[in-house]
Enzyme design. Sequence first.
Site, PDB file in Angstrom:
ATOM      1  N   LYS A 127       0.860  -1.185   0.000  1.00 54.56           N
ATOM      2  CA  LYS A 127       0.000   0.000   0.000  1.00 54.56           C
ATOM      3  C   LYS A 127       0.893   1.231   0.000  1.00 54.56           C
ATOM      4  CE  LYS A 127      -4.228  -1.731   2.160  1.00 54.56           C
ATOM      5  NZ  LYS A 127      -5.153  -1.532   3.291  1.00 54.56           N
ATOM      6  N   HIS A 130       2.296   7.006   2.279  1.00 56.91           N
ATOM      7  CA  HIS A 130       1.761   8.326   1.934  1.00 56.91           C
ATOM      8  C   HIS A 130       2.038   9.375   3.009  1.00 56.91           C
ATOM      9  CE1 HIS A 130      -1.547   7.528   4.686  1.00 56.91           C
ATOM     10  NE2 HIS A 130      -1.871   6.435   4.009  1.00 56.91           N
ATOM     11  N   HIS A 133       1.673   8.813   6.715  1.00 60.50           N
ATOM     12  CA  HIS A 133       2.654   8.028   7.471  1.00 60.50           C
ATOM     13  C   HIS A 133       3.782   8.885   8.024  1.00 60.50           C
ATOM     14  CE1 HIS A 133       1.023   4.651   4.875  1.00 60.50           C
ATOM     15  NE2 HIS A 133       0.869   4.196   6.097  1.00 60.50           N
TER      16      HIS A 133
END
Length: 572
Positions: A127, A130, A133
């Site tokens: 995933k 982004h 995070h």
Amino acid sequence: MINYKEKIADLIAPQVEGLEREEILGMIELPADSSMGDYAFPCFKLAKILRKAPPMIAKGIAEAIADDPMFEKVEQVNAYVNMFISKADFAGQVVTEVVTKDQNFGKSDMGQNRPVIVEYSSPNIAKPFHIGHIRSTVIGASIAKIYDYLGFDVIRINHLGDYGTQFGKMIVAYRHWGNEQDVIDSPIKTLLSYYTKFHVEAENDPSLEDEARATFTKLENGEKEETELWQWFRDESLKEFSRVYDMLGISYDSYAGESFYSDKMPRFVKELEEKGLMEEDEGAHIVRLDDYGLTPALITKSDGSTLYITRDIAAAVYRKETYDFYKNIYVVASQQNLHFQQWIQILELMGYEWARDCVHVPFGLVSLEDGTMSTREGRVVFLEDVLNGAVDKTREIIKEKNPDATPEAVEEVAKAVGIGAVVFNELSNYRIKDYVFSWDHVLNFEGETGPYVQYTHARACSVLRKAGDDIVAKAKAGFDPSYLTSESAHALSTLLYQLPDVIVEAGEKYEPSIVTRHIVDIAQAFNKFYHDEHILVDNEDEKLAKIAMVLAAKAAIRNGLDILCMKAPEKM
């Protein structure tokens, strides 16, 4: 370094009967207004004990301690004893200590090398890594640094999200629409596109959800093909994550994620059952926590599969048995507050005396200007794009201001300052606050920003280069502090003196922004000193003293930036 509060308490204690020295120590204040002294002692509390008016008590104490050579002046103002430390003595003590300790200034041995685990970042594999995070990543990295400085043995753990039903979905999506080369070329963006497509297609074809659940069951059972695909997704994701961690200068001691504990959970499900803590509820198993003001915690679903709490129990016990931690710190978003309250309470009910040594450090969320991020819908801002954007912006500014700079020098500074701007932006606000991600704000280098602090460090380095190695060496060997008594020199000395206590406070509160704000204050105070004082004067004694002050400011700013995991460029 002298602990002035301790010395003042020693002086006041004989003047005050009925109060213990430790109580006196706790009453000593740091006035917000420097015109009211460096330290103040309020006497209201003494009125009942000494049966005198507070101003009279303050007057007596002021007269009794005024002759101590530590003070430049002691005065009574209403019910306060205001104490002004000798500026020359103070500057001499502080600057000498900072210059002598240099890279070790701000460090202590209070941790006695006790193990502290800091778990942070912990993205889900396959995933996007982004902008959301960045909070856990840089707050956690800074907290780990703070505990390094405090003398603890820090173990940095990246608890990867590499287990769960989403991997059934990812494998199914790859089999239906995937291409091996696309994954190799751009793992995360490609896998995200598959994951997004899965949810779109599943709206029209619900059988895909059943296929995903069946695929995850195969993965749990260790089926060869599913396990190999999962391992490939994990490896490719880690390569991409590592690129971002390298940009941020962040590393880990362990990447043991959720999958690592998959074979360790049955022990704890059995333990919960044996201790009578778990009960069946519509086929699922729960622990009731009503007595603690918490909702029931789900341990296993009706199909027998385990959840986050089970894995976190297994992980915590494994960490205690492996590292015998003094503290086990989890830097995880405030959305998970309930989870951590339930989980720590369950650990305590299971009889683990160290349960409260597990600490959840929550932080606010990041949203986009046009709403919340959604991995399912593919609406994310990649962290790597943000960091590269900041480097590109910085590179343009450097080329504009320094057209003669070499490409290598431009690139080095652009990375240090651009990435530093993003990190500093994250760490300058109280961690619990939510905020909206804005490109304009992150890439704005004006005001109290990372580039401002880094530029101040570079300015100090420039002064030292102009002074020359010989003068710098002499200043390190000794100087006359009587030249460091101006208001700007005293203000800077005071902030340098406070830095070790600021680091301790940041550790106690798990709050890097305390250090960030203090480093801004030091940078501002240094720039005022630089503006107000002529540093490279003809008088060598005066020049040595002022160069010593520059050395001290440079060391403090560099160490502060190090705690924030930022570089301190010597030229900009």
